[in-house]
Design an enzyme around this catalytic site. Structure first.
Site, PDB file in Angstrom:
ATOM      1  N   TYR A   1      -1.157  -0.064  10.338  1.00  0.00           N
ATOM      2  CA  TYR A   1      -1.346  -0.682   9.027  1.00  0.00           C
ATOM      3  C   TYR A   1      -0.183  -0.325   8.106  1.00  0.00           C
ATOM      4  O   TYR A   1       0.399  -1.180   7.443  1.00  0.00           O
ATOM      5  CB  TYR A   1      -2.677  -0.183   8.449  1.00  0.00           C
ATOM      6  CG  TYR A   1      -2.981  -0.576   7.023  1.00  0.00           C
ATOM      7  CD1 TYR A   1      -3.473  -1.842   6.725  1.00  0.00           C
ATOM      8  CD2 TYR A   1      -2.817   0.326   5.972  1.00  0.00           C
ATOM      9  CE1 TYR A   1      -3.783  -2.194   5.419  1.00  0.00           C
ATOM     10  CE2 TYR A   1      -3.124  -0.013   4.669  1.00  0.00           C
ATOM     11  CZ  TYR A   1      -3.612  -1.277   4.389  1.00  0.00           C
ATOM     12  OH  TYR A   1      -3.906  -1.611   3.100  1.00  0.00           O
TER      13      TYR A   1
ATOM     14  N   SER B   1       0.834  -1.208   0.000  1.00  0.00           N
ATOM     15  CA  SER B   1       0.000   0.000   0.000  1.00  0.00           C
ATOM     16  C   SER B   1       0.863   1.249   0.000  1.00  0.00           C
ATOM     17  O   SER B   1       1.994   1.231   0.493  1.00  0.00           O
ATOM     18  CB  SER B   1      -0.891   0.016   1.246  1.00  0.00           C
ATOM     19  OG  SER B   1      -1.565   1.254   1.331  1.00  0.00           O
TER      20      SER B   1
HETATM   21  N1  LIG Z   1      -8.898  -0.536  -0.445  1.00  0.00           N
HETATM   22  C1  LIG Z   1      -7.829   0.232  -0.449  1.00  0.00           C
HETATM   23  O1  LIG Z   1      -7.915   1.458  -0.502  1.00  0.00           O
HETATM   24  C2  LIG Z   1      -6.452  -0.398  -0.370  1.00  0.00           C
HETATM   25  C3  LIG Z   1      -5.356   0.425  -0.557  1.00  0.00           C
HETATM   26  C4  LIG Z   1      -4.095  -0.118  -0.515  1.00  0.00           C
HETATM   27  C5  LIG Z   1      -3.949  -1.471  -0.295  1.00  0.00           C
HETATM   28  N2  LIG Z   1      -5.024  -2.278  -0.095  1.00  0.00           N
HETATM   29  C6  LIG Z   1      -4.793  -3.715   0.145  1.00  0.00           C
HETATM   30  O2  LIG Z   1      -5.456  -4.452  -0.852  1.00  0.00           O
HETATM   31  C7  LIG Z   1      -5.726  -5.755  -0.367  1.00  0.00           C
HETATM   32  C8  LIG Z   1      -7.154  -6.111  -0.669  1.00  0.00           C
HETATM   33  O3  LIG Z   1      -8.027  -5.297   0.098  1.00  0.00           O
HETATM   34  P1  LIG Z   1      -9.449  -4.802  -0.416  1.00  0.00           P
HETATM   35  O4  LIG Z   1      -9.400  -3.338  -0.440  1.00  0.00           O
HETATM   36  O5  LIG Z   1      -9.825  -5.544  -1.630  1.00  0.00           O
HETATM   37  O6  LIG Z   1     -10.382  -5.184   0.806  1.00  0.00           O
HETATM   38  P2  LIG Z   1     -11.363  -6.417   1.034  1.00  0.00           P
HETATM   39  O7  LIG Z   1     -12.331  -6.530  -0.054  1.00  0.00           O
HETATM   40  O8  LIG Z   1     -11.841  -6.256   2.420  1.00  0.00           O
HETATM   41  O9  LIG Z   1     -10.398  -7.680   0.939  1.00  0.00           O
HETATM   42  C9  LIG Z   1      -9.651  -8.166   2.008  1.00  0.00           C
HETATM   43  C10 LIG Z   1      -9.510  -9.649   1.838  1.00  0.00           C
HETATM   44  O10 LIG Z   1      -8.675 -10.177   2.848  1.00  0.00           O
HETATM   45  C11 LIG Z   1      -9.226 -11.372   3.352  1.00  0.00           C
HETATM   46  N3  LIG Z   1      -8.762 -11.571   4.706  1.00  0.00           N
HETATM   47  C12 LIG Z   1      -8.707 -10.663   5.704  1.00  0.00           C
HETATM   48  N4  LIG Z   1      -8.215 -11.214   6.804  1.00  0.00           N
HETATM   49  C13 LIG Z   1      -7.959 -12.507   6.498  1.00  0.00           C
HETATM   50  C14 LIG Z   1      -7.443 -13.602   7.238  1.00  0.00           C
HETATM   51  N5  LIG Z   1      -7.102 -13.479   8.524  1.00  0.00           N
HETATM   52  N6  LIG Z   1      -7.324 -14.774   6.622  1.00  0.00           N
HETATM   53  C15 LIG Z   1      -7.689 -14.923   5.331  1.00  0.00           C
HETATM   54  N7  LIG Z   1      -8.153 -13.923   4.579  1.00  0.00           N
HETATM   55  C16 LIG Z   1      -8.306 -12.736   5.163  1.00  0.00           C
HETATM   56  C17 LIG Z   1     -10.710 -11.130   3.272  1.00  0.00           C
HETATM   57  O11 LIG Z   1     -11.439 -12.329   3.129  1.00  0.00           O
HETATM   58  P3  LIG Z   1     -12.400 -12.980   4.260  1.00  0.00           P
HETATM   59  O12 LIG Z   1     -12.953 -11.864   5.085  1.00  0.00           O
HETATM   60  O13 LIG Z   1     -13.379 -13.795   3.527  1.00  0.00           O
HETATM   61  O14 LIG Z   1     -11.466 -13.841   4.975  1.00  0.00           O
HETATM   62  C18 LIG Z   1     -10.798 -10.393   1.948  1.00  0.00           C
HETATM   63  O15 LIG Z   1     -10.832 -11.317   0.894  1.00  0.00           O
HETATM   64  C19 LIG Z   1      -5.367  -5.727   1.112  1.00  0.00           C
HETATM   65  O16 LIG Z   1      -4.099  -6.262   1.285  1.00  0.00           O
HETATM   66  C20 LIG Z   1      -5.325  -4.261   1.427  1.00  0.00           C
HETATM   67  O17 LIG Z   1      -4.476  -3.984   2.513  1.00  0.00           O
HETATM   68  C21 LIG Z   1      -6.283  -1.756  -0.145  1.00  0.00           C
END
Ligand SMILES: NC(=O)c1ccc[n+]([C@@H]2O[C@H](COP(=O)([O-])OP(=O)(O)OC[C@H]3O[C@@H](n4cnc5c(N)ncnc54)[C@H](OP(=O)(O)O)[C@@H]3O)[C@@H](O)[C@H]2O)c1
Ligand SMILES: Cc1cc2nc3c(=O)[nH]c(=O)nc-3n(C[C@H](O)[C@H](O)[C@H](O)COP(=O)(O)OP(=O)(O)OC[C@H]3O[C@@H](n4cnc5c(N)ncnc54)[C@H](O)[C@@H]3O)c2cc1C
Lengths: 255, 457
Positions: free
Chosen positions: A161, A148
């Site tokens: 984070y 990120s």
């Molecule tokens: N959204 C943003 O603005 C942003 C910006 C920079 C980076 N990111 C990164 O992008 C990635 C994807 O995030 P997203 O924005 O797409 O959010 P999201 O839709 O909430 O996805 C997060 C995923 O992580 C899984 N997860 C969380 N904790 C887990 C655990 N303990 N074991 C297994 N799976 C787990 C969740 O699945 P379950 O709940 O089904 O387990 C879900 O599939 C993350 O690494 C996040 O840090 C996001």
């Protein structure tokens, strides 16, 4: 990148952690349309089934799912063995799992902070170590991980984070160095604000975009180009500028 | 992009801040909470006592607007395709899937939705909840006629409904205006297509009578028909002319064309909200004459891609902004078969004498297939859709005069297009409303349901 021993007409084989992630979805859909095969991991079984069904109907050659809380690192070895036993090799390992943590608690409650580190950093390090051993042997493929822009400089709004993502980015730099001679790409994807469940309740989301707007950048990074990717592109100059702000001034800013 | 933009600006602290939502006609706004659903199993805790599932908000009036301070459950991320069976010609998807994405999936595989409206910008949930009709209604009925089953969140539980299981709830949900709960998944029958091309013919007509004749002689052999009529001209010579458009699928395409070509993606958008109405009456009559002219030129007859044939208005994504900040009304009525031609004559007369003009007028025959829903709008007869700029007080006065013609003929108004019908006109239009009422989930309500008395605020 593609090895001659790998039949070109067959779709890519992907190992995806955090497969129910909103950012991962359009990426996987695109590859499914090109007959990719998937080994998907996430915690919520019902949601994982829906994603698997969606990818299958859109053209995935094969979809396997495993439910696992990835903070249980003791289970990683079995998970990775099982995945490789099922698919033989993987073209791409894509790590998209992560949590932001409860913003009000994470700065005061060490337990919450630890959970954020475990999910975003420790679990990823454990998985990546196991995956690296395999990819080093197969001497091909891409390991791509979503870190990120938050890891580029600590800010009061999300430094726990951010520190996990910063650690992960440095870990990936080292891993990239190690796997270079094996011909394996190690990609760190650094998204800005993306409209997903993770950011749903944030009060401020400057320049936020939908996941499908960054999917092309992520897909490209699997194949070629720089192995540290800001997406959308404008976050690169923004973060460069933010890193340049002198600390005495930065402390006073409301970022 | 308009709806998406307004969500984005307001999404900050989505739980607590009120968002101003509008629909396609932009005559009504609701200040409400906005909650974006990602998963059908998600527990949404309502900040408010009432909510409403919404799709792309392509409905013109208030069927897609929650109560003031209510919660809009934005379903557009529920877009997973769960099952596709080409042999059985059946598809199951989540209710937020957009028709444009559905077409991207189906057309290269040689299939098509059973019914499509005049825009591909709607969701499957919206298609069910308004029981939408298309150019093939005279042969195939409305969307609900092709739905095999629905999964519904009703009274807090997930329930399967179909003609066999919970049949009454099924009939209430098709055309049910979102009032029976949240539609999660929809299973429906598909249509097979020989190519992404159609053979189309444009035939000019000079009066209602010739329209009705053309329609009668075309319905058997042409699965898709629709007419465009100039009820905007002030000149008696031009007023009432029109073009009858008919089309059929074809496999007979030149070798230079791909059999299954995707829809063009280059659409224009209006980049800002014009502070004034850009559609003037002069511009309009020019436009109508031009359209008539080009439509009659021979190149319009022949092979045409499905996209311009079905979705001619989609080339400018947010054309509704051209009507300016006051917005516009659409008025869509159906006149039952026996009374249709006399009602249309009366309507033509009222419109000729009216102080304002309908910018775009469409006529279409509905077939006699019985609709599934208690509140389904389509029924045998002729339907007419009129677009009026919002010019107070003329527009509302004129529509009230047309209401009388609808009432006298025993016709009905289409809720998807409505922003002002009266409770009594609603009850006359939908005699099954009391059967429907029993199936309303009390957590759900819209500005429309409050206004016409299906729910009370
Ligand atoms: N959204 C943003 O603005 C942003 C910006 C920079 C980076 N990111 C990164 O992008 C990635 C994807 O995030 P997203 O924005 O797409 O959010 P999201 O839709 O909430 O996805 C997060 C995923 O992580 C899984 N997860 C969380 N904790 C887990 C655990 N303990 N074991 C297994 N799976 C787990 C969740 O699945 P379950 O709940 O089904 O387990 C879900 O599939 C993350 O690494 C996040 O840090 C996001
Ligand atoms: C240019 C244009 C042309 C059109 N042409 C036609 C046409 O030819 N024929 C026709 O029939 N209509 C036509 N329409 C109207 C349009 O098809 C309907 O209004 C349709 O219902 C809009 O779908 P939507 O996804 O935008 O739903 P919305 O407008 O957001 O909602 C419509 C209704 O569906 C309900 N709803 C939506 N999703 C769900 C869900 N998941 N669960 C429960 N309820 C839900 C809402 O509560 C609301 O009552 C046209 C509209 C436009 C703008």
């Amino acid at each position: 990148m593609t090895d001659s021993s790998f039949p070109a007409e067959k779709g890519k084989r992907l190992f995806v952690c955090g497969a129910t992630s909103a950012i991962a979805l359009p990426v996987c859909r695109r590859l499914a349309a090109d007959s990719a095969s998937f080994f998907l991991v996430a915690r919520n079984a019902q949601r994982l089934d829906r994603v698997a069904a969606d990818l299958s109907t859109r053209g995935a050659a094969r979809v396997e799912t495993r439910c696992l809380d990835l903070t249980k690192t003791a289970r990683h070895s079995d998970l990775v063995s099982e995945a490789f036993a099922t698919f033989g090799e993987f073209d791409i390992a894509f790590l998209a799992h992560g949590i932001l943590g409860d913003p009000s608690r994470v700065v005061e409650d060490p337990k919450e902070a630890e959970k954020v580190l475990q999910t975003n950093f420790t679990s990823a390090v454990s998985l990546l170590t196991l995956l690296a051993n395999r990819f080093e042997k197969q001497r091909r493929g891409t390991i791509a991980v979503i870190t990120s822009v938050a890891g580029d400089r600590g800010r009061k709004s999300n430094y726990v984070y951010g520190s996990a993502k910063a650690g992960l980015t440095v870990f990936l730099q080292g891993l990239r160095h190690r796997l270079h001679s094996a011909g394996v790409r190690v990609v760190a994807i650094k998204p800005g604000f993306i409209l997903t469940p993770m950011t749903e309740n944030l009060a401020r989301k400057p320049l936020a975009v939908e996941p499908k707007q960054i999917a092309p950048d992520i897909l490209r990074s699997f194949e070629s180009g720089p192995e540290e990717v800001y997406t959308p592109w404008f976050w690169k100059p923004i973060m460069t500028a933010i890193r340049w702000i002198p600390e005495p001034l930065f402390k006073r800013l409301d970022l | 992009m308009l709806p998406a933009l307004s969500c984005r600006l307001s999404n900050a602290k989505n739980e607590f801040v009120l968002t101003s939502l509008e629909s396609w006609g932009r005559t009504i706004r609701s200040r409400c909470h906005l909650r974006r659903l990602r998963w059908v199993d998600e527990e949404w805790h309502t900040e408010s006592s009432s909510c409403l599932a919404v799709g792309e908000r392509r409905s013109y009036g208030d069927v897609c607007l929650p109560r003031e301070k209510g919660t809009a459950l934005d379903c557009r991320s529920l877009d997973r395709i769960l099952h596709f069976d080409p042999e059985a010609m059946v598809l199951t998807c989540e209710a937020g899937l957009r028709f444009s994405a559905l077409l991207d999936f189906l057309v290269p595989r040689g299939f098509f939705p059973p019914v499509v409206p005049g825009t591909k910008g709607i969701t499957v949930g919206g298609a069910v909840a308004n029981d939408i009709h298309g150019k093939n209604h005279h042969k195939d009925g409305s969307f609900g006629n092709h739905v095999l089953s629905l999964t519904l969140r009703h009274h807090g539980r997930t329930i399967e409904t179909s003609p066999q299981t919970n049949p009454h709830l099924f009939r209430a949900t098709i055309g049910g205006l979102g009032l029976t709960g949240l539609i999660q998944d929809v299973t429906f029958r598909l249509r097979r297509i020989p190519s992404s091309w159609l053979l189309q013919e444009h035939i000019p007509f000079s009066s209602l009578e010739t329209f009705l004749d053309l329609d009668r002689s075309s319905s058997e052999e042409w699965p898709y028909t629709v007419s465009w009529i100039d009820w905007a001209s002030r000149s008696p010579k031009l007023f009432g002319r029109g073009v009858f458009i008919r089309g059929r699928e074809t496999a007979d395409i030149p070798s230079t064309r791909a059999r299954f070509e995707r829809a063009p993606t280059n659409v224009g958008t209006i980049p800002f909200r014009p502070p004034l109405r850009c559609l003037s009456e002069i511009g309009l009559s020019l436009y109508n004459s031009l359209t008539l002219h080009t439509r009659l030129s021979s190149k319009e007859n022949g092979l045409v891609h499905f996209d311009p044939f079905f979705f001619p208005l989609d080339h400018i994504e947010n054309w509704n902004l051209l009507y300016g900040p006051k917005g516009f009304f659409q008025y869509q009525a159906v006149f039952p078969e026996a009374k249709a031609s006399s009602a249309l004559e009366k309507l033509e007369k009222v419109l000729f004498d009216a102080p304002i003009r309908s910018f775009l007028t469409v006529l279409k025959r509905f077939g006699s297939k019985n609709p599934t829903g208690y509140l389904s709008f389509p029924r045998a007869g002729i339907t007419v859709a009129l677009d009026f700029p919002n010019i107070p007080p003329h527009t509302l006065d004129l529509m009230e005069r047309i209401d009388q013609i609808v009432l006298e003929s025993g016709g009905a108004l289409y809720p998807a297009k409505d922003a002002r019908m009266s409770p009594s006109l609603f009850r006359h239009s939908f005699p099954n409303h009391s059967l429907f009422r029993e199936h309303i989930d009390p957590l759900f309500a819209s500005r429309f349901s409050d206004r016409i008395g299906l729910t009370s605020p």
